[in-house]
Design a protein around this motif. Sequence first.
Motif, PDB file in Angstrom:
ATOM      1  N   ARG A  43       0.856  -1.183   0.000  1.00 32.97           N
ATOM      2  CA  ARG A  43       0.000   0.000   0.000  1.00 32.97           C
ATOM      3  C   ARG A  43       0.903   1.247   0.000  1.00 32.97           C
ATOM      4  O   ARG A  43       2.038   1.189   0.475  1.00 32.97           O
ATOM      5  N   PHE A  47      -0.690   5.140   4.548  1.00 35.00           N
ATOM      6  CA  PHE A  47      -2.008   4.581   4.246  1.00 35.00           C
ATOM      7  C   PHE A  47      -2.538   3.677   5.353  1.00 35.00           C
ATOM      8  O   PHE A  47      -3.574   3.044   5.191  1.00 35.00           O
ATOM      9  N   LYS A  49      -0.574   1.168   7.052  1.00 32.57           N
ATOM     10  CA  LYS A  49       0.048  -0.163   7.164  1.00 32.57           C
ATOM     11  C   LYS A  49       0.609  -0.397   8.561  1.00 32.57           C
ATOM     12  O   LYS A  49       0.454  -1.485   9.129  1.00 32.57           O
ATOM     13  N   THR A 191       4.643  -5.988   5.054  1.00 36.17           N
ATOM     14  CA  THR A 191       4.052  -4.873   4.330  1.00 36.17           C
ATOM     15  C   THR A 191       5.150  -3.994   3.740  1.00 36.17           C
ATOM     16  O   THR A 191       6.286  -3.988   4.212  1.00 36.17           O
ATOM     17  N   SER A 212      -2.312  -7.662  -2.049  1.00 35.42           N
ATOM     18  CA  SER A 212      -2.306  -6.269  -2.497  1.00 35.42           C
ATOM     19  C   SER A 212      -3.422  -5.991  -3.489  1.00 35.42           C
ATOM     20  O   SER A 212      -3.995  -4.895  -3.512  1.00 35.42           O
ATOM     21  N   CYS A 221      -6.813  -1.135   4.536  1.00 33.17           N
ATOM     22  CA  CYS A 221      -6.113   0.124   4.806  1.00 33.17           C
ATOM     23  C   CYS A 221      -6.822   1.236   4.041  1.00 33.17           C
ATOM     24  O   CYS A 221      -7.366   1.002   2.965  1.00 33.17           O
ATOM     25  N   TYR A 261      -8.392   5.886  -4.851  1.00 31.74           N
ATOM     26  CA  TYR A 261      -7.436   4.771  -4.885  1.00 31.74           C
ATOM     27  C   TYR A 261      -8.209   3.469  -5.110  1.00 31.74           C
ATOM     28  O   TYR A 261      -9.081   3.108  -4.309  1.00 31.74           O
ATOM     29  N   PHE A 263      -7.597  -0.599  -5.718  1.00 31.90           N
ATOM     30  CA  PHE A 263      -6.563  -1.623  -5.618  1.00 31.90           C
ATOM     31  C   PHE A 263      -6.896  -2.901  -6.385  1.00 31.90           C
ATOM     32  O   PHE A 263      -6.069  -3.799  -6.474  1.00 31.90           O
ATOM     33  N   ASN A 272      -7.326   8.575   1.029  1.00 28.97           N
ATOM     34  CA  ASN A 272      -6.046   8.606   1.733  1.00 28.97           C
ATOM     35  C   ASN A 272      -6.313   9.010   3.189  1.00 28.97           C
ATOM     36  O   ASN A 272      -6.748  10.146   3.432  1.00 28.97           O
ATOM     37  N   GLN A 338       2.670   1.309  -7.521  1.00 28.99           N
ATOM     38  CA  GLN A 338       2.674   0.751  -6.173  1.00 28.99           C
ATOM     39  C   GLN A 338       2.935   1.813  -5.110  1.00 28.99           C
ATOM     40  O   GLN A 338       2.520   1.672  -3.963  1.00 28.99           O
ATOM     41  N   GLY A 340       1.602   4.684  -5.114  1.00 28.75           N
ATOM     42  CA  GLY A 340       0.372   5.415  -4.879  1.00 28.75           C
ATOM     43  C   GLY A 340       0.176   6.655  -5.728  1.00 28.75           C
ATOM     44  O   GLY A 340      -0.781   7.410  -5.513  1.00 28.75           O
ATOM     45  N   THR A 343      -3.199   4.873 -10.033  1.00 31.75           N
ATOM     46  CA  THR A 343      -4.101   3.852  -9.526  1.00 31.75           C
ATOM     47  C   THR A 343      -4.916   3.280 -10.688  1.00 31.75           C
ATOM     48  O   THR A 343      -4.841   3.779 -11.809  1.00 31.75           O
TER      49      THR A 343
END
Length: 518
Positions: A43, A47, A49, A191, A212, A221, A261, A263, A272, A338, A340, A343
């Motif tokens: 992440r 974020f 983690k 992570t 992920s 997250c 975002y 994933f 965020n 990855q 961020g 996306t």
Amino acid sequence: MSKLYSVGVQNFEKVILGGYEYVDKTALIYELFNTGSYYFLSRPRRFGKSLLLSTLEAYAKGKKELFKGLALEKLERDWTVYPVLHMDLNTEKYDTEASLENKLELTLKQWEAEYGYNPDEYSVATRFEGVIRRACEQTGRRVVILIDEYNKPMLQAIGNEALQNEYRSTLKAFYGALKSMDGCIRFALLTGVTKFGKVSVFSDLNNLMDISMDDRYVEICGISEKEIHAYFEEDIHALATATGMTYEKACAELKANYDGYHFTENAVGMYNPFSLLNTFAKKKFGSYWFETGTPTYLVELLKLHHYPIEDLEHIVTSQPVLDSIDTASTDPIPVIYQSGYLTIKGYNKMFENYTLGFPNREVEQGFFKFLLPNYASVSVSKSPYQIQCFVEEVMAGKVDDFFDRLKTMFADIPYELARDREVHYQNILYIIFKLMGFYVQVEYHTSRGRIDLVLQTQDYVYVMEFKLNGSADEALAQIREKGYAAPFAKDSRTVYRIGVNFSDELRNIQEVKVEKGK
């Protein structure tokens, strides 16, 4: 008392006992812990983690009192206490071989102080194995292992192949203990911001499940739209009042700035959390995520591979590309995704391809603001002012002033960029006009060797053509021949046709010619 927001607070126990607002993720944590053993989660930074790992640690240590009123309190019946080995690799600057060794050494000594030391274990890998074994034997419980920012050393060594190889070799052996000590491990979660693939630290760790891009855990997250209204409804109203907005406008601004975002291809958009909580705490919109760190390694990758910046706007790629990073690759996109800054925006089921884009306004604007001083001849401190001047000059019809300022941006382009100077100069133009686009309407089209551009303000329309090693007259002729100004024939605004020639020899704008009228 005012509500407490867990901005920068990454310890679950501190969040709960300190009375901070906590968005309950414990149902997902329960599912994760009880349906598998080895996981990896990528992440973006800030974020959540670290808070996720801290919550897992509290759960694994059986701290039932901390989960009062949360979903996990009702789900868990046994509250078994497990030994926990928690390591955070985020707290070191990795610029020498010794820096990683020192960090691992310190962590191992702390664990060995609790579970004992065997003098016959010499390497960090064998010592890690020994700690896992003894923790299991002494407690009679299998071990829970939590590793935060597992690959930060390799990420910081991008561009230094020798140092990356050293870090890879060390971490590969160290994490190898997770496989060799399987019988002593109850659960493990690693992570990080990025996932390195192929000959990296994961090549031998094939028992690790990557979640992920797993639909089940997209919300583990970050904060979803549903969670915002469940936990922060009063805060949105307070923000609206403080900023002079309606409630609906405040919601729309939050979404435009911090949401977006995705994933997986069908996942809900995630906000965020760092920027969102800062906005509620300060009752003011800002670029909070960008202010906490600069993506220096991303810029180095883009410049190293002479990547055309405009290509970031229309990326179509596959899951294997997004899923892992090969440090020998010439493609910076997996790292940017990855990290961020890009996306998932769309998915083509037939070809199994993903369309990428910037998640929101904060990321897009912040990214280009950061790029400008790294490409153009302008200092970091003066960069925002320069964009302001560009916009003001365009809005006032000051064509000469605009191009004099633009020339300064091309000063001192390094000679080593000679073979890709065309890409470099197009990158500078693109970044400048992209930043201007947040304030005026910009249409930008390009192909190798030329750029055509339209700037629109309330009073003016600028139709521009840029040439490389041609002439301003040639550029103007193309505007006329291609009819670039035709859409504005009946427009009441003043229209300028502008031909610009960029000289490879001068490494700057050589000539500008302007025609007024449609």
